[in-house]
Design an enzyme around this catalytic site. Sequence first.
Site, PDB file in Angstrom:
ATOM      1  CG  LEU A 216     -36.357  13.550 -88.873  1.00  0.00           C
ATOM      2  CD1 LEU A 216     -37.560  13.246 -89.274  1.00  0.00           C
ATOM      3  CD2 LEU A 216     -35.882  13.959 -90.259  1.00  0.00           C
TER       4      LEU A 216
ATOM      5  CG  HIS B 298     -41.142   3.887 -80.984  1.00  0.00           C
ATOM      6  ND1 HIS B 298     -40.085   3.657 -81.167  1.00  0.00           N
ATOM      7  CD2 HIS B 298     -41.513   2.930 -79.429  1.00  0.00           C
ATOM      8  CE1 HIS B 298     -39.282   3.167 -80.910  1.00  0.00           C
ATOM      9  NE2 HIS B 298     -40.273   2.691 -79.649  1.00  0.00           N
TER      10      HIS B 298
ATOM     11  CG  MET C 119     -34.518   2.711 -89.183  1.00  0.00           C
ATOM     12  SD  MET C 119     -35.862   2.908 -88.158  1.00  0.00           S
ATOM     13  CE  MET C 119     -35.259   2.044 -86.539  1.00  0.00           C
TER      14      MET C 119
HETATM   15  C1  GAR Z   1     -41.543  -1.301 -87.696  1.00  0.00           C
HETATM   16  O1  GAR Z   1     -41.456  -2.615 -86.846  1.00  0.00           O
HETATM   17  C2  GAR Z   1     -40.759   0.543 -87.138  1.00  0.00           C
HETATM   18  O2  GAR Z   1     -41.709   0.319 -85.698  1.00  0.00           O
HETATM   19  C3  GAR Z   1     -39.780   0.130 -86.738  1.00  0.00           C
HETATM   20  O3  GAR Z   1     -39.184  -0.218 -87.897  1.00  0.00           O
HETATM   21  C4  GAR Z   1     -39.511  -1.420 -88.062  1.00  0.00           C
HETATM   22  C5  GAR Z   1     -39.545  -1.392 -89.828  1.00  0.00           C
HETATM   23  O4  GAR Z   1     -40.181  -2.087 -90.852  1.00  0.00           O
HETATM   24  N1  GAR Z   1     -39.284   1.390 -86.974  1.00  0.00           N
HETATM   25  C6  GAR Z   1     -38.581   2.406 -85.832  1.00  0.00           C
HETATM   26  O5  GAR Z   1     -37.938   1.669 -84.837  1.00  0.00           O
HETATM   27  C7  GAR Z   1     -38.545   3.670 -85.903  1.00  0.00           C
HETATM   28  N2  GAR Z   1     -38.038   4.373 -84.586  1.00  0.00           N
HETATM   29  P1  GAR Z   1     -40.734  -2.307 -92.265  1.00  0.00           P
HETATM   30  O6  GAR Z   1     -39.770  -0.888 -92.865  1.00  0.00           O
HETATM   31  O7  GAR Z   1     -40.888  -3.398 -91.998  1.00  0.00           O
HETATM   32  O8  GAR Z   1     -42.325  -0.946 -92.256  1.00  0.00           O
END
Ligand code: GAR
Length: 220
Positions: A95, A111, A92
């Site tokens: 970059l 995403h 999060m």
């Molecule tokens: C996931 O839903 C991923 O798609 C999202 O964060 C979550 C992480 O979950 N990513 C974003 O929002 C990127 N902008 P996780 O730590 O259980 O994999």
Amino acid sequence: MARFKLAVLISGRGSNLQSLIDACADPAYPAEIALVVSNIPDVLGLERAKKAGIPTAVLSHKNFNDRESFEDALDAIIREAEPDLVCLAGFMRILTEGFVRRWPDRLINIHPSLLPAFRGLHTHERVLEAGARFAGCTIHFVRPAMDDGPIIVQAAVPVHAGDDADSLAARVLAEEHKIYPLAVRLIAEGRARVENERVIVDAATPPPGALINPAPGETA
Ligand code: GAR
């Protein structure tokens, strides 16, 4: 044959990391995880990596004065592991262009929306707010603009009446866990390549049919 080496960058729960760990546990899967890096200490994802015997590193962005010095250190840690591909899995931090350009077509992201719709945060709330009938998730090569870049794999799920952001997120997340290992497999096998900023997948099987929401039978 040597397996494709991954560095996975996380910031939290690491359930997508877990889907990659599980995929890599199969000796027939063409990739392995060489390193997991988190920018937040003590997150569940780090525990998952340790349990799987994967080397981990924590690099807190709070210990750096600016993004560039954080990214220089991050780049150095990643390079030591000599990965073929860097996978952002719930990482999060935005970059900078400088970092992204160091990993041309070797940096991918997950995403939780059907890009290019709903870039940014709070995707599920915004899907519900918009009244969209489908939500989904995307794996894409990273480009300097946020949530931008050639799309490798997407999964679509229906929005159900009565969904809230949590129920929708859970439905999308179940698909995230399928498409991340699939995208990595396609890249590791050399079957997904970027041409004119679009991804060509060799020997891709098109999915059957179409999804309609609400299903026509239910409205008749
Ligand atoms: C996931 O839903 C991923 O798609 C999202 O964060 C979550 C992480 O979950 N990513 C974003 O929002 C990127 N902008 P996780 O730590 O259980 O994999």
